[in-house]
Design a protein around this motif. Structure first.
Motif, PDB file in Angstrom:
ATOM      1  N   ARG A   1       0.847  -1.188   0.000  1.00 38.41           N
ATOM      2  CA  ARG A   1       0.000   0.000   0.000  1.00 38.41           C
ATOM      3  C   ARG A   1       0.882   1.238   0.000  1.00 38.41           C
ATOM      4  NH1 ARG A   1      -3.893  -1.055  -2.538  1.00 38.41           N
ATOM      5  NH2 ARG A   1      -2.410  -2.604  -3.204  1.00 38.41           N
TER       6      ARG A   1
ATOM      7  N   GLY B   1      -9.662   4.978   2.920  1.00 37.00           N
ATOM      8  CA  GLY B   1      -9.704   4.090   1.762  1.00 37.00           C
ATOM      9  C   GLY B   1      -9.108   4.689   0.514  1.00 37.00           C
ATOM     10  N   PHE B   2      -8.866   6.001   0.487  1.00 33.24           N
ATOM     11  CA  PHE B   2      -8.329   6.641  -0.710  1.00 33.24           C
ATOM     12  C   PHE B   2      -7.212   7.594  -0.302  1.00 33.24           C
ATOM     13  CE2 PHE B   2     -12.810   5.771  -1.418  1.00 33.24           C
ATOM     14  CZ  PHE B   2     -12.768   5.021  -2.583  1.00 33.24           C
TER      15      PHE B   2
ATOM     16  N   SER C   1      -4.287   5.375  -4.224  1.00 34.21           N
ATOM     17  CA  SER C   1      -4.494   3.993  -3.803  1.00 34.21           C
ATOM     18  C   SER C   1      -5.738   3.898  -2.949  1.00 34.21           C
ATOM     19  CB  SER C   1      -3.286   3.481  -3.011  1.00 34.21           C
ATOM     20  OG  SER C   1      -3.114   4.238  -1.824  1.00 34.21           O
ATOM     21  N   ASP C   2      -6.461   2.790  -3.092  1.00 33.64           N
ATOM     22  CA  ASP C   2      -7.555   2.477  -2.180  1.00 33.64           C
ATOM     23  C   ASP C   2      -7.211   1.143  -1.515  1.00 33.64           C
ATOM     24  OD1 ASP C   2      -8.173   0.510  -4.086  1.00 33.64           O
ATOM     25  OD2 ASP C   2      -9.751   1.722  -5.000  1.00 33.64           O
ATOM     26  N   ASP C   3      -8.200   0.469  -0.958  1.00 31.02           N
ATOM     27  CA  ASP C   3      -7.918  -0.772  -0.254  1.00 31.02           C
ATOM     28  C   ASP C   3      -7.553  -1.918  -1.196  1.00 31.02           C
ATOM     29  OD1 ASP C   3      -8.369   0.405   2.187  1.00 31.02           O
ATOM     30  OD2 ASP C   3     -10.494  -0.115   2.221  1.00 31.02           O
TER      31      ASP C   3
END
Length: 296
Positions: free
Chosen positions: A168, A238-239, A262-264
């Motif tokens: 991540r 999440g973002f 990026s998200d999950d």
């Protein structure tokens, strides 16, 4: 052969004040801006969705090969293995950038997921001194091959992640103004947000954790005063924007922007070009390149 001897340039940054509230709930939800854009889930015509420098299918067994072949027949796929020329923004192993014509081969890749599998269309691009494909454009778009100086914005204090941790992306800090000069014009890139200290509940989304909200990325021409929002989202969870690169990709002496979000599940690069601004004052969103996706 295009040689790359340009360089990336770190951008200066200034901290900005921001609003802090105790919590967001039904009584004060009017504080939250519900607007969200761009829609990075919607596929656009002028970017390649997935790009890979090298593709490894050595782990495929006969069952997987049969699944892929049946899928191609069912979906009338005729371009598997086809080679085309594309333009792309590339980064060398020395953090130098260029706009370059690339040869890419189409592949349809099988990927296992927790709920089964999916098959995605990927362009495999190989080249000397290419450390990373920043973005690849559909063959209908043409650019001028050139060395490219890119202003790079990354987290000010990156955290060292464990070797086997999930890839991540670390987020950029919020409420910062970045100062950029390009072709004798000065710009400000403002990444702003408000902050909820003790909880956030809005339109079905909720968290007891502190969170930023009203997140916005805005570009301002300091001379003309013209400004444009490039990213808006009601809440931060999440973002995250984890990197921004700025340079004149399309050779029109105006800034173009690629930011990584990026998200999950996925990491994507979203591309804005000044030559595609349309009704926008500074630049238009032309699509995304997927960096990686997990758990689909």
């Amino acid at each position: 052969m295009l040689t790359i001897n340009s360089f990336s340039q770190e951008v200066s940054r200034d901290s900005l004040p921001y609003t802090i509230v105790e919590r967001i709930e039904s009584s004060n939800k009017y504080l939250v801006d519900s607007v969200a854009f761009p829609d990075w889930y919607e596929l656009e015509n002028h970017l390649i969705e997935n790009v890979a420098l090298h593709i490894d299918t050595s782990w495929w067994n006969s069952e997987i090969v049969d699944i892929v072949n049946q899928w191609k027949v069912k979906n009338r796929i005729t371009d598997d293995g086809e080679e085309n020329e594309y333009f792309g923004v590339i980064k060398s192993v020395y953090n130098q950038y260029a706009v370059k014509k690339l040869v890419g081969k189409v592949h349809y890749l099988f990927e296992e997921t927790g709920g089964g599998y999916f098959i995605k269309r990927t362009i495999e691009v190989e080249g000397e001194n290419v450390g990373e494909i920043v973005s690849v454009f559909d063959k209908s778009m043409e650019f001028e091959e050139k060395k490219l100086e890119m202003h790079v914005i990354s987290p000010a204090n990156p955290i060292d992640l464990p070797r086997n941790s999930s890839p991540r992306e670390q987020p950029l800090e919020k409420n910062v103004m970045f100062n950029i000069s390009l072709n004798n014009e000065d710009y400000e890139l403002i990444y702003s947000a408000d902050f909820s200290q003790n909880g956030f509940s809005y339109q079905g989304f909720g968290t007891i954790d502190p969170t930023y909200f009203n997140v916005e990325l805005e570009l301002v021409n300091r001379v003309s005063g013209v400004h444009q929002a490039l990213y808006k989202f009601p809440h931060n969870h999440g973002f995250n924007i984890s990197e921004i690169i700025i340079g004149d990709i399309d050779s029109d002496s105006k800034p173009d922007i690629i930011y990584k979000i990026s998200d999950d599940i996925c990491i994507r690069r979203l591309v804005f070009l000044s030559s595609k601004k349309g009704s926008n004052p500074l630049m238009g969103y032309v699509g995304q390149t997927v960096v990686s996706c997990e758990g689909l």
